[in-house]
Design a protein around this motif. Structure first.
Motif, mmCIF file in Angstrom:
data_model
loop_
_atom_site.group_PDB
_atom_site.id
_atom_site.type_symbol
_atom_site.label_atom_id
_atom_site.label_comp_id
_atom_site.label_asym_id
_atom_site.label_seq_id
_atom_site.Cartn_x
_atom_site.Cartn_y
_atom_site.Cartn_z
ATOM 1 N N GLY A 101 0.912 -1.001 -0.088
ATOM 2 C CA GLY A 101 0.051 0.007 -0.131
ATOM 3 C C GLY A 101 0.740 1.338 0.123
ATOM 4 N N VAL A 102 0.159 2.472 -0.287
ATOM 5 C CA VAL A 102 0.986 3.695 -0.368
ATOM 6 C C VAL A 102 1.750 3.991 1.093
ATOM 7 N N GLU A 103 0.670 3.805 2.005
ATOM 8 C CA GLU A 103 1.374 4.051 3.463
ATOM 9 C C GLU A 103 2.658 3.173 3.493
ATOM 10 N N GLY A 104 2.710 2.192 3.255
ATOM 11 C CA GLY A 104 3.639 1.094 3.475
ATOM 12 C C GLY A 104 5.076 1.435 2.572
ATOM 13 N N ARG A 105 4.545 1.895 1.537
ATOM 14 C CA ARG A 105 5.919 2.280 0.477
ATOM 15 C C ARG A 105 6.427 3.723 0.941
ATOM 16 N N ILE A 106 5.593 4.534 1.560
ATOM 17 C CA ILE A 106 6.039 5.834 2.109
ATOM 18 C C ILE A 106 7.022 5.514 3.216
ATOM 19 N N ALA A 107 6.264 4.901 4.099
ATOM 20 C CA ALA A 107 6.698 4.545 5.422
ATOM 21 C C ALA A 107 8.123 3.679 5.267
ATOM 22 N N LYS A 108 8.471 2.913 4.504
ATOM 23 C CA LYS A 108 9.596 2.134 4.371
ATOM 24 C C LYS A 108 10.569 3.116 3.646
ATOM 25 N N ALA A 109 10.305 3.980 2.995
ATOM 26 C CA ALA A 109 11.438 5.138 2.509
ATOM 27 C C ALA A 109 11.672 5.935 3.311
ATOM 28 N N VAL A 110 10.687 6.481 4.204
ATOM 29 C CA VAL A 110 11.047 7.401 5.074
ATOM 30 C C VAL A 110 11.941 6.932 6.244
ATOM 31 N N PHE A 111 11.630 5.693 6.712
ATOM 32 C CA PHE A 111 12.520 5.020 7.524
ATOM 33 C C PHE A 111 13.948 4.676 7.191
ATOM 34 N N GLY A 112 14.286 5.208 6.029
ATOM 35 C CA GLY A 112 15.611 4.742 5.408
ATOM 36 C C GLY A 112 16.169 6.127 5.857
ATOM 37 N N ILE A 113 15.681 6.922 6.330
ATOM 38 C CA ILE A 113 16.483 8.329 6.467
ATOM 39 C C ILE A 113 16.773 8.461 7.786
ATOM 40 N N PRO A 114 17.900 8.561 8.302
ATOM 41 C CA PRO A 114 18.670 8.653 9.669
ATOM 42 C C PRO A 114 17.663 9.353 10.663
ATOM 43 N N ALA A 115 17.507 9.061 11.684
ATOM 44 C CA ALA A 115 16.723 9.756 12.696
ATOM 45 C C ALA A 115 15.391 9.744 12.810
ATOM 46 N N MET A 116 14.602 9.011 11.738
ATOM 47 C CA MET A 116 13.234 9.127 11.776
ATOM 48 C C MET A 116 12.754 7.924 12.561
ATOM 49 N N LYS A 117 12.027 8.136 13.613
ATOM 50 C CA LYS A 117 11.451 7.008 14.508
ATOM 51 C C LYS A 117 9.921 7.090 14.600
ATOM 52 N N GLY A 118 9.160 7.667 13.756
ATOM 53 C CA GLY A 118 7.763 7.415 13.599
ATOM 54 C C GLY A 118 6.973 8.022 12.753
ATOM 55 N N ILE A 119 5.865 7.621 12.133
ATOM 56 C CA ILE A 119 5.066 8.099 11.156
ATOM 57 C C ILE A 119 3.525 7.667 11.473
ATOM 58 N N GLU A 120 2.820 8.711 11.021
ATOM 59 C CA GLU A 120 1.505 8.540 11.082
ATOM 60 C C GLU A 120 0.763 9.307 9.848
ATOM 61 N N PHE A 121 -0.326 8.550 9.388
ATOM 62 C CA PHE A 121 -0.968 9.281 8.258
ATOM 63 C C PHE A 121 -2.319 9.825 8.591
ATOM 64 N N GLY A 122 -2.551 11.175 7.891
ATOM 65 C CA GLY A 122 -4.025 11.696 8.387
ATOM 66 C C GLY A 122 -3.641 12.091 9.885
ATOM 67 N N LYS A 123 -4.761 11.701 10.576
ATOM 68 C CA LYS A 123 -5.087 11.653 12.000
ATOM 69 C C LYS A 123 -4.360 10.821 12.810
ATOM 70 N N GLY A 124 -3.896 9.720 12.036
ATOM 71 C CA GLY A 124 -2.954 8.872 12.782
ATOM 72 C C GLY A 124 -3.374 8.428 13.920
ATOM 73 N N PHE A 125 -2.521 8.400 15.038
ATOM 74 C CA PHE A 125 -2.867 7.860 16.404
ATOM 75 C C PHE A 125 -4.189 8.575 17.100
ATOM 76 N N GLU A 126 -4.539 9.609 16.611
ATOM 77 C CA GLU A 126 -5.793 10.560 16.986
ATOM 78 C C GLU A 126 -7.042 9.631 16.869
ATOM 79 N N LEU A 127 -6.927 9.017 15.527
ATOM 80 C CA LEU A 127 -7.908 7.977 15.235
ATOM 81 C C LEU A 127 -8.362 7.040 16.299
#
Length: 358
Positions: free
Chosen positions: A232-258
């Motif tokens: 999925g799009v979330e998974g593809r973006i998340a995998k790429a983002v976590f390849g960047i040093p120091a990135m430790k979390g990601i949420e889409f839209g309202k994320g954890f507020e949902l």
């Protein structure tokens, strides 16, 4: 050690922080598109060290030398390869880290993984320095996306306890995108800049560092892009983002507020506009349902940890004596990397979105 990502548009990053050069190879780019190198250099400058008082004093021009894939600034369709020479290195600052791994860094797990042969100067291949060629790749991909009517933008969401406003998830204007791109400190509410800078300055004064968050948006995506389940799009973006040093979390839209909402609150209701186009009245899902775009802006937030290299004396171990030890880190380090990470998040997102559209 592989540093390659992508299916249709592939990037492969190479080099070390204190090596002769760092670089990237981009496969799968179309031919015939003329690249505006001034725009590419502007993106590089946004990430480059030494351009803001919140950043490391290490000065690097970050000027990309293109080795292949471009003739007269026009893509040939061949792999695009660019290198960036390292010109301001001080490897002696890292002489004691070989035996005493830095807390919060990759030194110890990399030592185990690569039997102690990994380059530790400046973090080697694990360094944030390696994001410079990613920004180059993203700058090229951004220009291709623009031809498709797609724009990628981001801003500092927070530094420490100081927060910026969030995007209007349903309507992100071209004016907002242009203002952020041209800002030296990209915020939606510019009045927060002084407070954020003070947060960084206070951390630096205390020989410490501070983290924050970045909000990113992709505007102009049509519905139906992406796949369900594991691709999925979330998974593809998340995998790429976590390849960047120091990135430790990601949420889409309202994320954890949902997790705090009822379905009646979280659901984004569909409507037709006067031209027969489909939209949603809210965008809590961040433009993605079932791993597939729904035509609304893609929005997500990324958590950036504090820079682990701080000037305070810290507890660690000595790998030679196999005893507990202490470490005082020398060298030039960012008290906060959030500002410089904004164009990096935009870049890796642009690469991922172009890959999905290709």
């Amino acid at each position: 050690m592989s540093s390659t990502i992508g299916e249709n548009i592939k990037i492969s990053v190479f080099g070390e922080s204190h090596g002769k050069a760092i670089g990237v190879v981009i496969d799968g780019l179309p031919s015939g598109l003329t690249i505006d190198m001034d725009k590419v250099l502007r993106e590089m400058k946004r990430r480059a060290p030494g351009n803001d008082k919140t950043a490391t004093p290490r000065k690097e021009a970050d000027f990309p030398e293109i080795l292949s894939g471009v003739v007269d600034n026009t893509l040939t369709g061949a792999p695009l390869c660019a290198i960036i020479h390292n010109t301001n290195t001080k490897s002696k600052d890292y002489s004691n880290i070989k035996r005493c791994p830095r807390p919060g860094h990759s030194d110890y797990p990399a030592y185990v993984k690569y039997n102690g042969f990994n380059d530790i100067a400046g973090g080697g291949h694990f360094s944030g320095r390696i994001t410079a060629p990613i920004v180059f790749a993203g700058a090229v991909c951004k220009q291709i996306l623009l031809e498709k009517g797609v724009k990628v933008t981001a801003h500092i969401q927070s530094i420490g306890s100081v927060k910026d406003k969030s995007f209007d998830p349903c309507n992100i204007s071209d004016e907002t995108i242009d203002n952020l791109l041209n800002s030296s400190f990209p915020l939606l509410d510019s009045s927060k800049e002084e407070e954020m800078r003070k947060e960084v300055a206070d951390s630096a004064f205390n020989k410490d560092s501070v983290g924050g968050t970045i909000e990113c948006a992709v505007v102009g995506m049509k519905a139906g892009i992406g796949y369900p389940m594991f691709d999925g799009v979330e998974g593809r973006i998340a995998k790429a983002v976590f390849g960047i040093p120091a990135m430790k979390g990601i949420e889409f839209g309202k994320g954890f507020e949902l997790a705090k909402m009822h379905g009646s609150e979280s659901n984004d209701n569909f409507r037709y506009d006067e031209n027969g186009n489909i939209y949603t009245t809210t965008n809590n899902c961040g433009g993605i349902l079932g791993g597939i775009t729904n035509g609304m802006p893609i929005t997500f937030k990324v958590a950036v940890k504090p820079t682990p290299s701080i000037a305070q004396v810290q507890d660690t171990i000595n790998l030679e004596t196999r005893q507990n030890d202490t470490l005082e880190i020398k060298g030039r380090h960012d008290p906060c990397i959030v500002l410089r990470a904004v164009p990096v998040i935009e870049a890796i997102t642009a690469v991922t979105i172009l890959d999905l559209l290709s």
